[in-house]
Write a protein that holds these residues in place. Structure first.
Motif, PDB file in Angstrom:
ATOM      1  N   ALA A  18       0.652  -1.088  -0.238  1.00  0.00           N
ATOM      2  CA  ALA A  18      -0.317  -0.004  -0.396  1.00  0.00           C
ATOM      3  C   ALA A  18       0.957   1.201  -0.169  1.00  0.00           C
ATOM      4  CB  ALA A  18      -0.637  -0.173   1.097  1.00  0.00           C
ATOM      5  N   SER A  19       0.421   2.128  -0.411  1.00  0.00           N
ATOM      6  CA  SER A  19       0.916   3.538  -0.948  1.00  0.00           C
ATOM      7  C   SER A  19       0.715   3.942   1.100  1.00  0.00           C
ATOM      8  CB  SER A  19       0.205   5.043  -1.552  1.00  0.00           C
ATOM      9  OG  SER A  19      -0.853   4.659  -0.423  1.00  0.00           O
ATOM     10  N   PRO A  20       2.220   5.055   0.967  1.00  0.00           N
ATOM     11  CA  PRO A  20       1.921   5.584   2.593  1.00  0.00           C
ATOM     12  C   PRO A  20       1.026   6.311   2.874  1.00  0.00           C
ATOM     13  CG  PRO A  20       4.415   5.985   1.312  1.00  0.00           C
ATOM     14  CD  PRO A  20       3.056   5.794  -0.061  1.00  0.00           C
ATOM     15  N   GLU A  21      -0.095   7.088   1.792  1.00  0.00           N
ATOM     16  CA  GLU A  21      -1.138   8.197   1.991  1.00  0.00           C
ATOM     17  C   GLU A  21      -2.165   7.560   2.868  1.00  0.00           C
ATOM     18  OE1 GLU A  21       0.928   8.028  -0.672  1.00  0.00           O
ATOM     19  OE2 GLU A  21       1.740   9.605  -0.774  1.00  0.00           O
ATOM     20  N   GLY A  80       1.480  11.723   8.623  1.00  0.00           N
ATOM     21  CA  GLY A  80       2.167  11.561   7.157  1.00  0.00           C
ATOM     22  C   GLY A  80       3.988  10.426   7.458  1.00  0.00           C
ATOM     23  N   LYS A  81       3.950  10.467   8.658  1.00  0.00           N
ATOM     24  CA  LYS A  81       5.610  10.289   8.907  1.00  0.00           C
ATOM     25  C   LYS A  81       5.564   9.525  10.232  1.00  0.00           C
ATOM     26  CE  LYS A  81       8.206  13.883   7.124  1.00  0.00           C
ATOM     27  NZ  LYS A  81       9.336  13.859   6.041  1.00  0.00           N
ATOM     28  N   GLU A  82       4.728   9.898  11.731  1.00  0.00           N
ATOM     29  CA  GLU A  82       4.841   8.747  12.449  1.00  0.00           C
ATOM     30  C   GLU A  82       3.648   9.567  13.372  1.00  0.00           C
ATOM     31  OE1 GLU A  82       8.745   8.220  14.775  1.00  0.00           O
ATOM     32  OE2 GLU A  82       7.907   9.845  16.376  1.00  0.00           O
ATOM     33  N   ALA A 111       7.331   5.320   5.699  1.00  0.00           N
ATOM     34  CA  ALA A 111       8.001   6.110   5.222  1.00  0.00           C
ATOM     35  C   ALA A 111       7.652   5.125   3.996  1.00  0.00           C
ATOM     36  CB  ALA A 111       9.716   5.935   5.514  1.00  0.00           C
ATOM     37  N   PRO A 112       8.203   5.658   2.816  1.00  0.00           N
ATOM     38  CA  PRO A 112       8.024   5.104   1.138  1.00  0.00           C
ATOM     39  C   PRO A 112       9.091   4.374   0.970  1.00  0.00           C
ATOM     40  CG  PRO A 112       8.358   7.762   0.812  1.00  0.00           C
ATOM     41  CD  PRO A 112       8.318   7.402   2.517  1.00  0.00           C
ATOM     42  N   ASN A 113       9.025   3.361  -0.008  1.00  0.00           N
ATOM     43  CA  ASN A 113       9.785   2.146  -0.417  1.00  0.00           C
ATOM     44  C   ASN A 113       9.837   2.419  -1.517  1.00  0.00           C
ATOM     45  OD1 ASN A 113       7.822   0.952  -1.086  1.00  0.00           O
ATOM     46  ND2 ASN A 113       8.285  -0.873   0.732  1.00  0.00           N
ATOM     47  N   LEU A 123       7.070   0.434   7.243  1.00  0.00           N
ATOM     48  CA  LEU A 123       6.778   0.600   8.825  1.00  0.00           C
ATOM     49  C   LEU A 123       6.956  -0.229   9.477  1.00  0.00           C
ATOM     50  CD1 LEU A 123       3.660   1.164   9.768  1.00  0.00           C
ATOM     51  CD2 LEU A 123       3.054  -1.171  10.345  1.00  0.00           C
ATOM     52  N   ARG A 124       7.137   0.853  10.868  1.00  0.00           N
ATOM     53  CA  ARG A 124       8.020   0.227  12.094  1.00  0.00           C
ATOM     54  C   ARG A 124       6.790   0.631  12.616  1.00  0.00           C
ATOM     55  NH1 ARG A 124      11.796   3.470  14.904  1.00  0.00           N
ATOM     56  NH2 ARG A 124      13.419   2.147  16.299  1.00  0.00           N
TER      57      ARG A 124
END
Length: 123
Positions: A25-28, A60-62, A84-86, A93-94
């Motif tokens: 899936a996209s980060p969004e 969008g990050k954390e 974060a985008p890969n 995803l962490r």
């Protein structure tokens, strides 16, 4: 910078755990799943949260949430989701789940073979 990263990793190993996932899936889309209550509650129920509002958020990050157990010893913890985008068009995803400081300190002071009084439950 490496010293800070090493220190954080050591802390996580002592008081919690870390998981990493590579998602298609996209980060969004992942951000919506972890930050919007209606979507988040499908996999992280409101009852597991100490507060439905996040502790902190970098859009969008954390995002960080405070969790609590509903059974003894009623542990409290924080869970941090970092995305974060890969390089494959998806998302890294962490997830870091840690016991809170006071809870962790209390647990580390209680050992199974300690000299403290043993409590027995009536059958």
């Amino acid at each position: 910078m490496n010293d800070v990263k090493t220190e954080v990793q050591a802390k996580v190993q002592e008081s919690g755990f870390e998981q990493r996932y590579e998602l298609d899936a996209s980060p969004e889309k992942v951000w919506r799943a972890i930050s919007i209550a209606e979507f988040r509650e499908k996999w992280l129920p409101r009852e597991a949260l100490a507060d439905p509002q996040s502790l902190s958020e970098t859009p969008g990050k954390e995002i960080r949430y405070k969790l609590h157990d509903d059974t003894p010893p009623y542990l409290e913890s924080t869970v941090t989701f970092t995305i974060a985008p890969n390089g494959l068009g998806g998302t890294s995803l962490r997830i870091v789940h840690e016991l809170t400081g006071a809870t962790f300190e209390r647990l580390t002071k209680t050992v199974a073979n300690g000299n403290s009084q043993t409590l027995m439950l009536a059958a």
